[in-house]
Design a protein around this motif. Structure first.
Motif, PDB file in Angstrom:
ATOM      1  N   LEU A  70      37.601  29.166  41.839  1.00 61.89           N
ATOM      2  CA  LEU A  70      36.388  28.700  41.163  1.00 61.89           C
ATOM      3  C   LEU A  70      35.192  28.734  42.107  1.00 61.89           C
ATOM      4  CD1 LEU A  70      37.854  25.699  39.165  1.00 61.89           C
ATOM      5  CD2 LEU A  70      36.747  27.712  38.177  1.00 61.89           C
ATOM      6  N   LYS A  71      35.399  28.312  43.343  1.00 63.02           N
ATOM      7  CA  LYS A  71      34.311  28.308  44.317  1.00 63.02           C
ATOM      8  C   LYS A  71      33.864  29.731  44.648  1.00 63.02           C
ATOM      9  CE  LYS A  71      31.296  26.658  47.069  1.00 63.02           C
ATOM     10  NZ  LYS A  71      30.059  26.191  46.477  1.00 63.02           N
ATOM     11  N   ALA A  72      34.813  30.619  44.863  1.00 59.93           N
ATOM     12  CA  ALA A  72      34.476  32.015  45.162  1.00 59.93           C
ATOM     13  C   ALA A  72      33.728  32.642  43.990  1.00 59.93           C
ATOM     14  CB  ALA A  72      35.745  32.801  45.485  1.00 59.93           C
ATOM     15  N   MET A  73      34.192  32.365  42.771  1.00 63.83           N
ATOM     16  CA  MET A  73      33.539  32.874  41.566  1.00 63.83           C
ATOM     17  C   MET A  73      32.107  32.344  41.485  1.00 63.83           C
ATOM     18  SD  MET A  73      34.709  32.122  37.611  1.00 63.83           S
ATOM     19  CE  MET A  73      36.404  32.171  38.097  1.00 63.83           C
ATOM     20  N   GLN A  74      31.939  31.062  41.766  1.00 62.55           N
ATOM     21  CA  GLN A  74      30.621  30.444  41.699  1.00 62.55           C
ATOM     22  C   GLN A  74      29.672  31.083  42.710  1.00 62.55           C
ATOM     23  OE1 GLN A  74      29.023  28.072  43.981  1.00 62.55           O
ATOM     24  NE2 GLN A  74      27.326  27.822  42.573  1.00 62.55           N
ATOM     25  N   GLU A  75      30.147  31.397  43.894  1.00 67.14           N
ATOM     26  CA  GLU A  75      29.284  32.004  44.914  1.00 67.14           C
ATOM     27  C   GLU A  75      28.831  33.404  44.499  1.00 67.14           C
ATOM     28  OE1 GLU A  75      27.910  30.465  47.330  1.00 67.14           O
ATOM     29  OE2 GLU A  75      29.099  28.639  47.119  1.00 67.14           O
ATOM     30  N   VAL A  76      29.734  34.182  43.953  1.00 63.86           N
ATOM     31  CA  VAL A  76      29.367  35.534  43.501  1.00 63.86           C
ATOM     32  C   VAL A  76      28.380  35.449  42.340  1.00 63.86           C
ATOM     33  CG1 VAL A  76      30.259  37.651  42.457  1.00 63.86           C
ATOM     34  CG2 VAL A  76      31.472  36.600  44.382  1.00 63.86           C
ATOM     35  N   ILE A  77      28.622  34.539  41.413  1.00 59.85           N
ATOM     36  CA  ILE A  77      27.698  34.347  40.286  1.00 59.85           C
ATOM     37  C   ILE A  77      26.337  33.901  40.802  1.00 59.85           C
ATOM     38  CG2 ILE A  77      27.209  32.881  38.276  1.00 59.85           C
ATOM     39  CD1 ILE A  77      30.284  32.974  37.725  1.00 59.85           C
ATOM     40  N   THR A  78      26.326  32.986  41.760  1.00 58.87           N
ATOM     41  CA  THR A  78      25.072  32.512  42.337  1.00 58.87           C
ATOM     42  C   THR A  78      24.262  33.663  42.922  1.00 58.87           C
ATOM     43  OG1 THR A  78      25.946  30.321  42.828  1.00 58.87           O
ATOM     44  CG2 THR A  78      24.061  31.034  44.126  1.00 58.87           C
ATOM     45  N   LEU A  79      24.920  34.535  43.655  1.00 61.70           N
ATOM     46  CA  LEU A  79      24.215  35.673  44.249  1.00 61.70           C
ATOM     47  C   LEU A  79      23.689  36.627  43.187  1.00 61.70           C
ATOM     48  CD1 LEU A  79      26.386  36.461  47.367  1.00 61.70           C
ATOM     49  CD2 LEU A  79      24.051  35.581  47.310  1.00 61.70           C
ATOM     50  N   ALA A  80      24.483  36.884  42.167  1.00 63.19           N
ATOM     51  CA  ALA A  80      24.048  37.787  41.098  1.00 63.19           C
ATOM     52  C   ALA A  80      22.844  37.205  40.359  1.00 63.19           C
ATOM     53  CB  ALA A  80      25.197  38.056  40.130  1.00 63.19           C
ATOM     54  N   VAL A  81      22.918  35.926  40.023  1.00 62.83           N
ATOM     55  CA  VAL A  81      21.801  35.275  39.331  1.00 62.83           C
ATOM     56  C   VAL A  81      20.567  35.275  40.233  1.00 62.83           C
ATOM     57  CG1 VAL A  81      20.953  33.050  38.449  1.00 62.83           C
ATOM     58  CG2 VAL A  81      23.221  33.879  37.779  1.00 62.83           C
ATOM     59  N   PHE A  82      20.766  34.953  41.513  1.00 55.48           N
ATOM     60  CA  PHE A  82      19.636  34.918  42.432  1.00 55.48           C
ATOM     61  C   PHE A  82      18.991  36.295  42.590  1.00 55.48           C
ATOM     62  CE2 PHE A  82      17.687  35.410  46.571  1.00 55.48           C
ATOM     63  CZ  PHE A  82      16.724  34.420  46.510  1.00 55.48           C
ATOM     64  N   ALA A  83      19.806  37.327  42.654  1.00 53.74           N
ATOM     65  CA  ALA A  83      19.259  38.685  42.810  1.00 53.74           C
ATOM     66  C   ALA A  83      18.354  39.033  41.630  1.00 53.74           C
ATOM     67  CB  ALA A  83      20.389  39.695  42.945  1.00 53.74           C
ATOM     68  N   VAL A  84      18.811  38.756  40.425  1.00 52.27           N
ATOM     69  CA  VAL A  84      17.996  39.026  39.234  1.00 52.27           C
ATOM     70  C   VAL A  84      16.738  38.159  39.249  1.00 52.27           C
ATOM     71  CG1 VAL A  84      17.932  38.856  36.704  1.00 52.27           C
ATOM     72  CG2 VAL A  84      19.951  39.803  37.855  1.00 52.27           C
ATOM     73  N   PHE A  85      16.886  36.882  39.540  1.00 54.37           N
ATOM     74  CA  PHE A  85      15.758  35.940  39.594  1.00 54.37           C
ATOM     75  C   PHE A  85      14.730  36.371  40.629  1.00 54.37           C
ATOM     76  CE2 PHE A  85      13.789  32.280  41.642  1.00 54.37           C
ATOM     77  CZ  PHE A  85      13.273  31.570  40.572  1.00 54.37           C
ATOM     78  N   SER A  86      15.215  36.754  41.790  1.00 48.33           N
ATOM     79  CA  SER A  86      14.343  37.140  42.895  1.00 48.33           C
ATOM     80  C   SER A  86      13.458  38.326  42.528  1.00 48.33           C
ATOM     81  CB  SER A  86      15.193  37.463  44.125  1.00 48.33           C
ATOM     82  OG  SER A  86      14.389  37.808  45.210  1.00 48.33           O
ATOM     83  N   VAL A  87      14.045  39.292  41.859  1.00 50.06           N
ATOM     84  CA  VAL A  87      13.287  40.480  41.455  1.00 50.06           C
ATOM     85  C   VAL A  87      12.416  40.167  40.234  1.00 50.06           C
ATOM     86  CG1 VAL A  87      13.491  42.827  40.541  1.00 50.06           C
ATOM     87  CG2 VAL A  87      14.948  42.095  42.438  1.00 50.06           C
ATOM     88  N   ALA A  88      13.012  39.571  39.202  1.00 51.22           N
ATOM     89  CA  ALA A  88      12.310  39.383  37.926  1.00 51.22           C
ATOM     90  C   ALA A  88      11.260  38.281  37.974  1.00 51.22           C
ATOM     91  CB  ALA A  88      13.320  39.091  36.817  1.00 51.22           C
ATOM     92  N   TYR A  89      11.539  37.179  38.648  1.00 52.14           N
ATOM     93  CA  TYR A  89      10.626  36.030  38.631  1.00 52.14           C
ATOM     94  C   TYR A  89       9.732  35.971  39.867  1.00 52.14           C
ATOM     95  CZ  TYR A  89       8.951  31.217  38.215  1.00 52.14           C
ATOM     96  OH  TYR A  89       8.159  30.107  38.124  1.00 52.14           O
TER      97      TYR A  89
END
Length: 119
Positions: A70-89
């Protein structure tokens, strides 16, 4: 045999919770003209909704995944969400260094899911 929903719902809840958390942590970077105490309170309010999703995600996820998974999954999801946020927002540009770093973290998550090495 557990329902497919037990495997999928934690992922979906973690994605949405990470959207909230990313805005709580980084959304204020575009609002520099407000006092920090106000930004902290607003961020705290946004983070409340993140917790309302992350806690059930982990509670439900525990039925299908180990805590380390669960923790590993959360970290990968966090990075994916952040990457999109960083570019889009934020209007940032992702570089090759970011991509390599994110891939290395994803590789670490893969090892967590792979299970114990035979030895």
């Amino acid at each position: 045999m557990p329902s497919l929903w037990i495997f999928v719902s934690p992922v979906l809840l973690l994605v949405v919770s990470n959207v909230f958390m990313t805005f709580a942590w980084y959304g204020h970077l575009k609002v520099e003209h407000r006092p920090i105490w106000l930004i902290v309170l607003i961020s705290w309010g946004i983070a409340f909704f993140e917790y309302c999703l992350a806690v059930p995600a982990n509670r439900i996820g525990r039925l299908a995944y180990e805590p380390a998974e669960l923790k590993a999954m959360q970290e990968v999801i966090t990075l994916a969400v952040f990457a999109v946020f960083s570019v889009a927002y934020l209007g940032e540009r992702l570089t090759l260094n970011h991509g390599v770093g994110f891939l290395l973290i994803a590789a670490g998550a893969w090892f967590v899911f792979k299970g114990p090495f035979a030895g």
